[in-house]
Structure formats: structure tokens, C-alpha cells
Design a protein around this motif. Structure first.
Motif, mmCIF file in Angstrom:
data_model
loop_
_atom_site.group_PDB
_atom_site.id
_atom_site.type_symbol
_atom_site.label_atom_id
_atom_site.label_comp_id
_atom_site.label_asym_id
_atom_site.label_seq_id
_atom_site.Cartn_x
_atom_site.Cartn_y
_atom_site.Cartn_z
ATOM 1 N N UNK A 152 32.990 -16.586 -48.425
ATOM 2 C CA UNK A 152 32.997 -18.240 -48.476
ATOM 3 C C UNK A 152 34.199 -18.814 -48.335
ATOM 4 N N UNK A 153 34.431 -18.111 -50.353
ATOM 5 C CA UNK A 153 35.863 -19.212 -50.960
ATOM 6 C C UNK A 153 37.016 -18.600 -50.811
ATOM 7 N N UNK A 154 36.945 -17.088 -50.736
ATOM 8 C CA UNK A 154 38.415 -16.941 -49.584
ATOM 9 C C UNK A 154 38.150 -17.458 -48.654
ATOM 10 N N UNK A 155 38.056 -17.074 -47.314
ATOM 11 C CA UNK A 155 37.333 -17.884 -46.391
ATOM 12 C C UNK A 155 38.409 -18.875 -46.324
ATOM 13 N N UNK A 156 37.553 -19.764 -47.531
ATOM 14 C CA UNK A 156 38.191 -21.097 -47.494
ATOM 15 C C UNK A 156 39.266 -21.945 -47.619
ATOM 16 N N UNK A 157 39.923 -20.237 -48.425
ATOM 17 C CA UNK A 157 41.576 -20.284 -49.741
ATOM 18 C C UNK A 157 42.038 -20.272 -48.095
ATOM 19 N N UNK A 158 41.865 -19.021 -46.743
ATOM 20 C CA UNK A 158 42.269 -18.109 -46.356
ATOM 21 C C UNK A 158 43.054 -19.679 -44.686
ATOM 22 N N UNK A 159 41.393 -20.732 -45.183
ATOM 23 C CA UNK A 159 41.756 -21.630 -43.723
ATOM 24 C C UNK A 159 41.840 -23.178 -44.303
ATOM 25 N N UNK A 160 42.505 -23.353 -46.319
ATOM 26 C CA UNK A 160 42.859 -24.494 -46.617
ATOM 27 C C UNK A 160 41.487 -25.611 -45.957
ATOM 28 N N UNK A 161 40.158 -25.377 -46.238
ATOM 29 C CA UNK A 161 39.219 -26.053 -44.733
ATOM 30 C C UNK A 161 37.666 -26.023 -46.831
ATOM 31 N N UNK A 162 36.821 -26.521 -46.611
ATOM 32 C CA UNK A 162 35.790 -26.648 -47.467
ATOM 33 C C UNK A 162 34.763 -26.302 -46.694
ATOM 34 N N UNK A 163 34.094 -25.724 -46.301
ATOM 35 C CA UNK A 163 33.460 -24.989 -45.147
ATOM 36 C C UNK A 163 32.196 -24.691 -46.002
ATOM 37 N N UNK B 5 20.822 -10.423 -40.050
ATOM 38 C CA UNK B 5 21.651 -11.096 -39.320
ATOM 39 C C UNK B 5 21.047 -11.642 -41.497
ATOM 40 N N UNK B 6 20.157 -11.177 -41.750
ATOM 41 C CA UNK B 6 20.158 -11.135 -43.922
ATOM 42 C C UNK B 6 20.889 -11.088 -44.501
ATOM 43 N N UNK B 7 21.843 -9.353 -44.237
ATOM 44 C CA UNK B 7 22.891 -8.954 -45.239
ATOM 45 C C UNK B 7 23.823 -9.738 -44.583
ATOM 46 N N UNK B 8 24.624 -10.648 -43.071
ATOM 47 C CA UNK B 8 25.822 -11.144 -42.679
ATOM 48 C C UNK B 8 25.653 -12.154 -43.960
ATOM 49 N N UNK B 9 24.856 -13.530 -43.919
ATOM 50 C CA UNK B 9 24.500 -14.477 -44.512
ATOM 51 C C UNK B 9 24.966 -14.380 -46.186
ATOM 52 N N UNK B 10 24.595 -12.972 -46.898
ATOM 53 C CA UNK B 10 24.798 -12.436 -48.048
ATOM 54 C C UNK B 10 26.096 -12.678 -47.728
ATOM 55 N N UNK B 11 27.262 -11.757 -46.756
ATOM 56 C CA UNK B 11 28.105 -11.155 -47.289
ATOM 57 C C UNK B 11 28.867 -12.722 -47.082
ATOM 58 N N UNK B 12 28.376 -13.372 -45.877
ATOM 59 C CA UNK B 12 29.529 -15.052 -45.900
ATOM 60 C C UNK B 12 29.530 -15.817 -46.895
ATOM 61 N N UNK B 13 28.251 -15.543 -47.378
ATOM 62 C CA UNK B 13 27.730 -16.503 -49.038
ATOM 63 C C UNK B 13 28.960 -16.324 -49.995
ATOM 64 N N UNK B 14 28.956 -14.656 -50.425
ATOM 65 C CA UNK B 14 30.148 -14.153 -51.280
ATOM 66 C C UNK B 14 31.267 -14.145 -50.953
#
Length: 783
Positions: free
Chosen positions: A351-362, A340-349
Motif C-alpha cells: 500500500x505505501x508503494x501504491x499510495x506513492x504511485x497514485x499520490x494519495x493517502x489510502x 483473500x487472507x493472502x491478498x490482504x497481507x499483500x495489500x498491507x505490504x
């Protein structure tokens, strides 16, 4: 006691690095995917929830029955809001708004196009926005005022105080800034840069306030808590029918908590909306997490023989089953916590790419209580599910048999592991097949004949200046050799802004009502758009065109006309049908073509559309267009859109779903392969000596590969038999919502099955080939 459990668990995991790394990697990917999906789902589920009156806000909607074809319409008459506000004690406030519109706002030398709404009194009593300057009570008192968002105010005034500053709107009116509000959140139905009040002294607004037929506005209600919606529906319908002949329409109030997730209607009935995709990805999140958990279960039970003596000794020394269960759950919890700790680091890194893909500001806000609720739930769920079967299985060993060395991993111990692996394969086949079917459906619709050629078509919004100077603009563009044709229309070719009933004509069946789209066009519509004229001719610009009408094929079919050209149509005034054009897909590409009527208009318009000559570079054409339009329309910034790009936006939801499905399916399959590789490695280790003996007796590498692989390949076949009918049923239900759809081919499943078969063979072979090609001496020297 718990400290000892954790210390022992930590040592055990550290001692078995390969096992731990494999599980941590799988769980990290699973939790990362789940977190991304949960962020997206949470954003969708909390749409508009920042509004304080969320539970008591409704929109007025009409179901209009045109000959048993029900059209759900959000467009209302302007005076209806004021009539409703005094009609029922259940209604606190009723407001009317325009649809989102775009205006050119100017201050000094700055001219910027901004989106917003014109609204009636009490807008800020119903919808609660955070005021930075000014207040809700006085923001809309002056009909010449304007409320800006923080971003819009900064764009015009920088760090200056914007209050009482005067903006020019479309170069023909002014408005004084009365307040500034925070920008609307990304998950808000209303997205705007400005809000302006209706000016009831304006002649056009005065006229509209007395018209109960013209329906071009949205109406929203704020009710008392737990309002009787059935009674409200009757009230709205009664008031509307009392002010005009509207027997074909029934009105109802639609709650805010349904606006985003349940926005789709078909034949007057709500059929869902984004809620379907919220459910879909919630299921995918659980599936991905379960696949990662299954890996843990399989790998833990596969190495059970290594832990058997440990369990036997512990039980002999007095440990009971409860203590052993706690020990194994501690190991599962530690692994999950690290993952989980590693997953949070992955998500933070990422997240900008994911936001660009889904056109949101998560955003991942670790300070919010909801984050810790979701985090705790994910960790506990994963740790419990992943550790449950290994803990129960390992703690059940008989210490006497273990210490005597008589415990044998028979069919009873292997069967659960085979079931879990089969489940993984079945899910993988389902996800791959579903992804391909979604892609095929999108490509199928993209390849549909739209009735016109979108390539090279450029749209430029009309203004009073472009309408006034249209003849000059037209001549300059056509004489350049860069533009081959130009026309103007009341709406873009990619949208319908005008819905209407069919005109009357001699021989029209009694009680026949058909909903149609309307379009006002200038000359050369068919030439510019490359629309085929099936009968008759296009508008030519002659005076006779003012009483001429063109129908499309869908309208002719719906009206059941045999020879429409020359027929008289009564539509406010009498028109003569001069032509029939082929169907043009202007609304959803997934739906049948809309019946359309077209009338001639050469004074005002909504959109200028022109076709770039084939072979002319787009940048050269745009530079020339900008020069011409700036010269003839100096007060408005140059803005353009390509028709093909606008049409592609109709696939945004499907593309997003396809893209997300692709990524999460690929990751789920990767996790599955990761577990398969680990399981194959343990299987090989367990049969290490057997492989050595077989090699001494003459077994080839291919025979050894097949020996190890066949156990897993059988499971792929079983998984295929399970997944194929399930996928066919699920995807058929998904495709049923589209009128224009593909037929699912059975060959698709066989191709996916073969691909999964080969993938399994490759993963297992890569782990087997090292042992199969090695010297048998290593495996036999201890015998």
C-alpha cells in the motif's frame, strides 16, 4: 453437516497441491488488484463526503457565450455572495473565497510558505472542519485573525499553545491565531494550511465590493434541503444581470457531489471528469477478478475425470445434487478465503508503494464496516463465480456411466472451457492494446510543439521586493554569464490566470465575442521563452509600450485579421498592435492553442522567468539564483520551479491512468498465463500416453509441441478477431475527447496479436517440452 463439507473440501485441496497452489496464486493476485482498485475508487467516490452539508452545498458557475463559443467560468464578482444571501429563502448562506493562494508566514525566525484561502463570513457554517482549538462561531470574527491547521500550527509553534500568537504575513501585515483545525483529508476539494477572513475595511476590498465586472473569486451556497436548482439558477442570473451588462453569461449552481467526479465542461455542457476513470477501473477490477475465476473454472473442469469416480460413489451412497453442489462450493469458498487472507497481507505490504504511485493517502482500515462489506462481497462473489460452473458440471455426472468408466469428455464439455479461455485471451489483447494506445497518446502530446522551449527555463514567484529591485536583479543575472535572458509576466508560461473578451477594433463584426487569455509581460518575453515573432516586434521598454499590444496567431485567426500590425485595439484604452507571436500552449496540451493578447507591464508581476545558459549545470545556476534573490528579496524564502517539470504536471492524470493500466494489465496477463500453464499441464497429463505412442512412432519434439499448442493457438486467433474491433471502438471513443490526438493504427493490433500468439506458444511449450523430450517408456509401461 457443514463441518463435514469443509473437512472433506480441505482434504481434497490439500491432496491436490499443484491445483490448489495455482488457483490460490491466481485468486490472490486477482483479489489484491481488485482491493487496490476498490480503495482508489472508494476514495474518489467519497470526495468531500466528510462535509456534514454535503448534499446542500453548491458552487456558482457561469457559462459565458462568446459568439457561440461557451466558456465555463468559476470566477465571480466579490459582491455577488452578499447579494445572494438575502435574495432567496432557499439560500441559507453564501460565502466568497479567493482561489488558493500562497503567502509567507513568519513567527520569530521561522519563515514558511503556506497555502490557504481568504474567505467571507459563514465559511465555517457551510464547510464543517474539525476544530482542535477555538470554535467555528468566533474563528473569523476578527478581520485580523487566522485559522491554522494542526500541521501548520506545529510547524510554527511546536507544542506551544498557538491561540493568540501573532504571525506576520508577507512581511507587511499581521494576523492573530484564533483557532486550529484538523488537516483537510486527501479527498477534499479544499486543501489549505490557513484560513483568513476578508478585511472589508481594506481599501482594495472596499473597492472590489462595488465592482460587478471584476470576477476573481469563488462563491459557494448552502441551501435548504432539496432546493429548486432551476429557480436558483434564474435567481443568480437575474441578480448578476441587474448589476451590470452581462447578457452573454448565464449562471447556474453546481452541486458538491459533482465537483470532483464531473468537473469537465465543454461548450457549456458537463462532459464528465474523473467519473470516467472510476468506471474504467471498476470494470478493470471486475475483469481481473473474472480472469482469476475463469482459471479456477478451467482447471476444475479440466481435472473432472479425476473427480468423476468420487462423484459417482457419492451419488451411489445417497448424496443428492444439492449436497454435491455444497461440497464443491465449499472447496471454492476455502480457496477464496485463503486467497483473500493472502491478498490482504499483500495489500498491507504494498500500500505505501501504491499510495506513492497514485499520490494519495489510502489506508486499509479493517475496523470500518465498509471494509467488511467490501470484503464479504468480494469473497462471496469470487467463491460463487469461480465455483459455479465446476460445481454444476461435476455434480451433473451420471453415476452409472462414471462407475462403468464410459463417461467421455466430448465436445460439449470442452466447448465451455474453450469459450472461457478465448474470453481470457480477448481481454488480454484488449488490455495490452489499450495500454499501448494510452502510452502513444501521451507521447504524441508530449512531442507536440508548444511554441516555446521549456528546457532551461526557471520560474521564481514575484514579490513586492523583486518587483522593486527587478532592474538590479536583471543586471546581476545577465552580467554573470549564467543567465542569458530574463522577463517577468503576470502568470506563469504554463498557466492562464486572466480570461477576457476580445478588444474592440474598426471593422469588428457585430455580435462577435471571442474569449481570450490575457498576459501582462515585461521586455524580452519572446527572447526568454524562445517564442517566434511572426510579425512586428516584442516590447522594448520604451514609453510607447504602455499603449502597445501583441497578439498570438490563434487570436489573429479567431478575430479574422489580415494585417494586424499597426491596428488600433480598444481595450479600456486604445492600444496599437506591434507584433504577432506564434501560438504558445499554456493550458491543456491536449487542446488547441488559446487566443492570447499581451500588454506591457513593468511595475508589478506574478512570475520571474529566466533562461539558464546552455551547458551551465542546473545546480550551479540555482545556487547563483538563490544568492541573488536572497540578497534582493530577503523576507521571502527562495523558491523556484522548472518550466519543463511544471508542464509535465499537465499529464499527471493521463500518466496515472497509463501507469495503473500498465500494472493491472500486466497482472491480468500473468493470471491468464498462470491459468494457461495449468490448463496445458492438465491437457498434457490427459494425453500422456498418446504423446508416448507418437514418440515411438517417430514424432519429433516440434511436432509434439505443435500438437499440444495448436488447440490454444486457435483460441488466440478467435480472441484476436473478437478483441480487435471492440478495442478499436472503445479507444476511439476515449480519444474523441482530445482535440490533439493520435490515429489508431491497425498494425498495432496485429503486433499485439502476434505477441499474444508467441506468449501462448511459449507458455504451452514450457509445459510440453518436459514430456516431449522425456522417455516414452514411462507413459507406455502401464499399457
Amino acid at each position: 453437516m457443514f463441518k463435514n463439507y469443509f473437512k472433506t473440501a480441505w482434504r481434497n485441496l490439500f491432496r491436490n497441491k499443484g491445483f490448489s497452489i495455482t488457483n490460490i496464486l491466481g485468486l490472490t493476485i486477482g483479489i489484491s488488484c481488485t482491493t487496490f482498485i476498490l480503495l482508489w475508487v472508494y476514495d474518489e467516490l467519497t470526495y468531500d463526503r466528510f462535509q456534514k452539508n454535503y448534499d446542500n452545498i453548491y458552487q456558482v458557475i457561469a457559462n459565458r457565450d462568446f459568439n457561440n463559443q461557451v466558456f465555463t467560468d468559476r470566477s465571480m464578482a466579490l459582491p455577488l455572495a452578499r447579494a445572494l444571501e438575502n435574495s432567496s429563502p432557499q439560500i441559507k448562506h453564501a460565502v466568497v473565497t479567493t482561489y488558493q493562494q500562497q503567502n509567507v508566514l513568519a513567527y520569530n525566525n521561522k519563515k514558511i510558505k503556506k497555502d490557504g484561502y481568504v474567505v467571507s463570513d459563514h465559511f465555517f457554517d457551510i464547510f464543517t472542519w474539525q476544530f482542535v482549538k477555538g470554535n467555528a462561531a468566533t474563528a473569523l470574527k476578527d478581520p485580523h485573525s487566522i485559522v491554522l491547521t494542526e500541521d501548520a500550527a506545529k510547524a510554527f509553534f511546536g507544542n506551544e499553545d498557538p491561540i493568540n500568537k501573532v504571525l506576520t504575513i508577507d512581511n507587511n501585515q499581521t494576523a492573530k491565531v484564533s483557532a486550529v483545525v484538523k488537516h483537510a483529508p486527501g479527498n477534499s476539494t479544499f486543501q489549505f494550511d490557513w484560513i483568513r477572513p476578508f478585511n472589508y475595511a481594506d481599501p482594495g476590498t472596499k473597492q472590489s465590493m462595488n465592482e460587478w465586472i471584476n470576477s476573481s473569486w469563488n462563491i459557494f451556497l448552502l441551501t435548504v434541503p432539496q432546493a429548486d436548482t432551476a429557480l436558483l439558477n434564474k435567481t443568480v442570473t437575474k441578480i448578476k444581470r441587474a448589476h451590470g451588462n452581462d447578457e452573454i453569461s448565464s449562471y447556474f449552481v453546481f452541486p458538491m457531489n459533482h465537483w470532483h467526479l464531473y468537473s469537465d465542461f465543454e461548450n457549456g455542457k458537463n462532459i464528465g471528469g474523473m467519473i470516467e476513470y472510476v468506471r474504467l477501473f471498476s470494470i478493470i477490477a471486475v475483469i481481473i477478478l473474472l480472469i482469476a475465476c475463469i482459471n479456477f473454472m478451467n482447471l476444475s473442469t479440466a481435472r473432472s475425470e479425476k473427480r468423476a469416480k468420487e462423484v459417482g460413489i457419492r451419488k451411489t451412497l445417497g448424496s443428492n445434487r444439492k449436497q454435491l453442489l455444497l461440497q464443491f462450493f465449499c472447496e471454492s469458498f476455502i480457496l477464496t478465503l485463503i486467497a483473500f487472507a493472502l491478498a490482504i497481507v499483500v495489500v498491507i505490504l504494498l500500500l505505501p508503494l501504491f499510495n506513492a504511485m497514485v499520490d494519495k493517502h489510502l489506508s486499509l482500515n479493517v475496523m470500518q464496516p465498509v471494509f467488511w462489506v467490501m470484503a464479504s462481497g468480494t469473497i462471496l462473489f469470487t467463491a460463487f463465480v469461480a465455483g459455479s460452473y465446476p460445481a454444476l458440471y461435476l455434480s451433473s455426472f451420471n453415476p452409472v456411466k462414471v462407475l462403468k468408466g464410459t463417461i467421455v469428455a466430448g465436445r460439449k464439455t470442452i466447448l465451455p472451457r474453450h469459450v472461457l479461455v478465448t474470453l481470457q485471451f480477448a481481454i488480454s489483447i484488449l488490455l495490452i492494446s489499450a495500454t499501448i494506445i494510452v502510452y502513444q497518446q501521451i507521447q504524441h502530446v508530449k512531442g507536440r510543439d508548444m511554441g516555446y522551449n521549456p528546457n532551461g527555463l526557471v520560474m521564481i514567484p514575484s514579490t513586492p521586493d523583486t518587483d522593486k529591485n527587478f532592474a538590479v536583479i536583471r543586471n546581476q543575472l545577465l552580467s554573470s554569464g549564467i543567465i542569458t535572458n530574463i522577463t517577468r509576466t503576470s502568470s506563469p508560461i504554463t498557466e492562464i490566470w486572466w480570461n477576457t473578451g476580445a478588444p474592440d477594433y474598426d471593422g469588428k463584426p457585430a455580435n462577435s465575442q471571442i474569449i481570450m487569455g490575457g498576459l501582462a509581460t515585461d521586455v524580452d518575453f519572446s527572447k526568454t521563452m524562445n517564442v517566434k515573432m511572426l510579425q512586428g516586434h516584442d516590447f522594448t521598454g520604451t514609453p510607447a509600450d504602455s499603449t502597445s499590444m501583441i497578439l498570438n496567431k490563434a487570436a489573429v485567426d479567431a478575430m479574422k485579421l489580415k494585417n494586424p500590425v499597426g491596428m488600433q485595439m480598444r481595450y479600456g484604452k486604445t492600444y496599437t498592435v506591434i507584433g504577432v507571436i506564434d501560438n504558445v500552449i499554456m493550458t491543456s496540451p491536449f487542446e488547441p492553442a488559446y487566443p492570447m493578447l499581451m500588454v506591457y507591464e513593468n511595475r508589478s508581476s506574478g512570475m520571474n522567468t529566466m533562461r539558464i545558459k546552455a551547458g551551465v549545470p542546473a545546480q550551479k545556476a540555482l545556487a547563483f539564483l538563490e544568492t541573488v534573490f536572497k540578497k534582493n528579496n530577503p523576507s521571502v524564502p527562495f523558491e523556484y520551479k522548472f518550466v519543463d517539470q511544471e508542464f509535465q504536471k499537465k499529464f499527471l492524470t493521463e500518466k496515472l491512468i497509463g501507469k495503473l493500466t500498465n500494472i493491472f494489465s500486466a497482472l491480468a496477463i500473468f493470471i491468464c498465463c498462470l491459468g494457461l500453464a495449468g490448463l496445458a499441464s492438465f491437457t498434457i497429463e490427459k494425453r500422456f500416453r498418446e504423446i508416448g505412442v507418437r514418440k515411438v512412432l517417430g514424432a519429433s519434439v516440434q511436432q509434439l509441441l505443435m500438437l499440444i499448442s495448436k488447440e490454444f493457438l486457435k483460441l488466440v486467433v478467435i480472441a484476436f478477431v473478437i478483441a480487435m474491433p471492440l478495442t478499436y471502438w472503445l479507444m476511439s471513443n476515449w480519444l474523441d475527447k482530445y482535440n490533439y490526438r493520435i490515429t489508431i493504427s491497425l498494425w498495432l493490433f496485429f503486433i499485439v496479436g502476434i505477441a499474444m500468439f508467441l506468449l501462448t506458444l511459449i507458455v504451452v511449450s514450457l509445459n510440453t517440452i518436459r514430456v516431449a523430450t522425456g522417455s516414452p517408456v514411462k507413459s507406455l509401461r502401464t499399457e
